[in-house]
Write a protein that holds these residues in place. Structure first.
Motif, PDB file in Angstrom:
ATOM      1  N   UNK A  45       5.488  18.872  49.447  1.00 39.36           N
ATOM      2  CA  UNK A  45       6.097  17.543  49.377  1.00 39.36           C
ATOM      3  C   UNK A  45       5.262  16.590  48.541  1.00 39.36           C
ATOM      4  N   UNK A  48       5.730  17.444  44.779  1.00 36.16           N
ATOM      5  CA  UNK A  48       7.015  17.037  44.225  1.00 36.16           C
ATOM      6  C   UNK A  48       7.238  15.538  44.275  1.00 36.16           C
ATOM      7  N   UNK A  49       6.291  14.805  44.871  1.00 34.63           N
ATOM      8  CA  UNK A  49       6.422  13.356  44.872  1.00 34.63           C
ATOM      9  C   UNK A  49       7.182  12.793  46.056  1.00 34.63           C
ATOM     10  N   UNK A  50       7.538  13.618  47.021  1.00 35.79           N
ATOM     11  CA  UNK A  50       8.244  13.100  48.199  1.00 35.79           C
ATOM     12  C   UNK A  50       7.292  12.290  49.064  1.00 35.79           C
ATOM     13  N   UNK A  51       6.088  12.827  49.244  1.00 33.36           N
ATOM     14  CA  UNK A  51       5.064  12.100  49.981  1.00 33.36           C
ATOM     15  C   UNK A  51       3.943  11.740  49.022  1.00 33.36           C
ATOM     16  N   UNK A  52       3.158  10.764  49.413  1.00 31.34           N
ATOM     17  CA  UNK A  52       1.982  10.445  48.613  1.00 31.34           C
ATOM     18  C   UNK A  52       0.754  10.917  49.362  1.00 31.34           C
ATOM     19  N   UNK A  73       8.319  14.596  37.479  1.00 32.14           N
ATOM     20  CA  UNK A  73       9.443  15.123  38.264  1.00 32.14           C
ATOM     21  C   UNK A  73      10.450  15.851  37.396  1.00 32.14           C
TER      22      UNK A  73
END
Lengths: 302, 257
Positions: A45, A48-52, A73
């Protein structure tokens, strides 16, 4: 292709990911192995940039996921643990929506979709509602979604979980096909699956990298120290002496003893072409110790 | 932004929500229109103003699923992992809901045409009411979207926006109540202020509360008296709620729990 340095993700006091670093080369298939809750999904995650991340950096194709998120992305196709599907759309509508989201130009879109549909074998369900598909088909639509826009990198989070054995084999075949022209990161908690499709494995546990190795090195290490379990009637001391005299046996550990029934672990240093099991059998029969159980202990990740 | 807009707008018509909202609105507006036939004078303005009181039901219904459903189904991950900004997502959903409301409003346009053809009054004041209708809708939809982003349950989201919109609709009542209680409090034993001071204080309180009332601010539009300030008030209120929605979404990335 992907460079991950010192990734940390903190949830309250708990560190879900604690200092993970590795790199993925172009064209490689990297397996991400670890028990449930080890931090596999969290790491994916973050990539992929969903979480930091709390600290640490992720660079995709030279683009930092936080500094230049759009560029980074664009290179990634992601299949999360739960495929992000809109159940009220047909497969084709959904994939068209994904094209819009990924800003795929309209020209050539039809051909690309046709290619993806046939690649993941969902041509005959293209006009059905996603909500009415079986789990296997939904998973494939999820993979199709990741393939849109022809990203160089595919990140697949447990792509075969919950599928039947036939579907698992098909998805693995598909992944091997995709591996020809994609860089792939794939997570799983099943060793054999990773063995079947990956070039290199990152094993993580409790948010830390436990090992990074190629599949061949890893299996060498595993087979190099295989173990046998032997349960018999008789005196442990005599058996130990008799077996230690045999070639190819490097260690014997006592496991359980129950009056005159004993269980021992035999560590075998595998040399080429020699199967110690026959010689163990003859040695045991010569000594007059009946064998109650005799099997090899598989090296599992768990 | 357009991708999200397209998906959300058409998704209203993939489920009963869009059709039910449309049917309800057609029924209510038709009823309000026909009801005036007996009086001999048709006023589209008063039809529109009556319709505004149904915002409190219609807007929660059309906004409740916008983010809550994505959160529940796990599709929100798409907005974070694809090359688009979260603010585009918020705007896409906002305009989808506004467009649905626009489609509903076609009913009223039909009523306007019927009135005009039959030599009724469709004047600048009517258009003023239309403008007010949409600016209030913009504000309330933004509130509904904000409520939807706070939770993954459509019901909770609907209740939340229902309550906020209800409070805004009741501001004038609230201000009356507040001023009377302030007046009895100040002139009571504890302070025993003189009447002049009390009335001044009461005025301040009630004006302060009334300042928040978008309905009172825009009431002159129906007479054809336009001003920019109330519209700016609605727009900036909407922007604040849309920005808060964006922050709520962004927080998901950084949250440590």
């Amino acid at each position: 292709m992907i460079e991950i340095t010192n990734l940390v993700k903190r949830y309250g006091d708990k560190k879900a990911v604690n200092g993970i670093s590795f790199t993925v080369q172009k064209g490689e298939v990297l397996g991400f192995l670890g028990p449930n809750g080890a931090g596999k999904s969290t790491t994916m995650n973050i990539i992929t940039g969903y979480l930091s991340s709390t600290s640490g950096t992720v660079k995709v194709n030279g683009h930092d996921i936080l500094e230049e998120p759009e560029e980074a992305k664009k290179c990634i196709g992601y299949l999360p643990e739960l495929p992000p599907l809109y159940l009220d759309m047909t497969v084709l509508e959904y994939l068209n929506f994904m094209c819009d989201l990924k800003k795929v130009p309209r020209a050539g879109r039809k051909e690309m979709l046709a290619k993806i549909l046939s690649m993941v074998k969902i041509v005959d369900v293209a006009d059905r509602l996603v909500g009415n598909l079986s789990k296997g088909y939904k998973q494939r639509v999820g993979i199709a979604q990741a393939l849109i826009g022809d990203p160089e990198i595919l990140i697949l989070d447990e792509p075969t979980v919950g599928l039947d054995p036939n579907q698992i084999l098909e998805i693995r075949k598909l992944i091997r096909n995709l591996a020809k022209d994609h860089t792939i990161i794939l997570s799983s908690h099943i060793l054999s699956e990773v063995q079947a499709v990956c070039d290199r494995v990152v094993i993580i546990n409790h948010g830390k990298v436990a090992a990074i190795d190629t599949i061949t090195d890893l299996s060498k290490k595993l087979s190099g120290s295989s173990k046998l379990l032997l349960s018999f009637k008789g005196s442990v001391k005599d058996v130990k002496n008799a077996l230690q005299a045999l070639p190819g046996i490097s260690g014997i550990n006592e496991r359980v003893s129950d009056s005159d029934i004993h269980e021992i672990d035999i560590t075998v240093s595998n040399e080429k072409g020699s199967d110690v099991r026959t010689s163990i059998f003859y040695a045991m029969s010569k000594g007059g110790w009946p064998i109650l159980e005799f099997r090899s202990l598989d090296h599992t990740l768990e | 932004m357009f991708a999200v807009y397209k998906r959300e707008f058409f998704s209203y018509f993939r489920s009963p929500v869009g059709y039910i909202a449309l049917a309800l609105f057609s029924f209510l507006s038709g009823l309000l229109f026909i009801n005036q036939f007996g009086s001999g004078a048709i006023s589209i303005s008063s039809e529109i103003i009556s319709l505004r009181s149904f915002f409190v039901v219609i807007i929660p219904v059309i906004t409740m699923g916008l983010f809550a459903e994505d959160k529940k189904r796990g599709t929100e991950i798409l907005f974070y992992t694809n090359p688009l900004s979260l603010f585009d997502v918020v705007l896409g959903k906002f305009f989808a809901a506004l467009s649905l409301l626009g489609v509903m409003f076609l009913n009223v346009i039909v009523h306007m045409i019927i009135t005009a053809v039959n030599k009724g009054v469709v004047d600048i004041g009517t258009w003023g009411s239309v403008i007010v209708y949409f600016f209030l809708a913009i504000l309330f939809i933004a509130i509904g979207i904000f409520a939807s982003a706070l939770t993954d349950s459509q019901i909770i989201s609907a209740i939340l926006s229902f309550i906020i919109i209800l409070i805004i609709q009741l501001i004038s009542t609230i201000s009356t109540l507040a001023s009377s209680s302030v007046s009895s409090f100040l002139s009571g034993k504890m302070f025993s202020m003189d009447a002049e001071k009390v009335s001044k204080a009461v005025e301040k309180v009630s004006n302060g509360i009334k300042w928040l009332d978008p309905f009172a601010k825009t009431q002159d539009f129906r007479y054809g008296i336009f001003s920019v300030a109330p519209l700016v008030f609605c727009l900036s209120g909407a922007l604040i709620f849309l920005y808060l929605t964006y922050r709520v979404l962004e927080k998901k990335r950084w949250a440590q729990n």
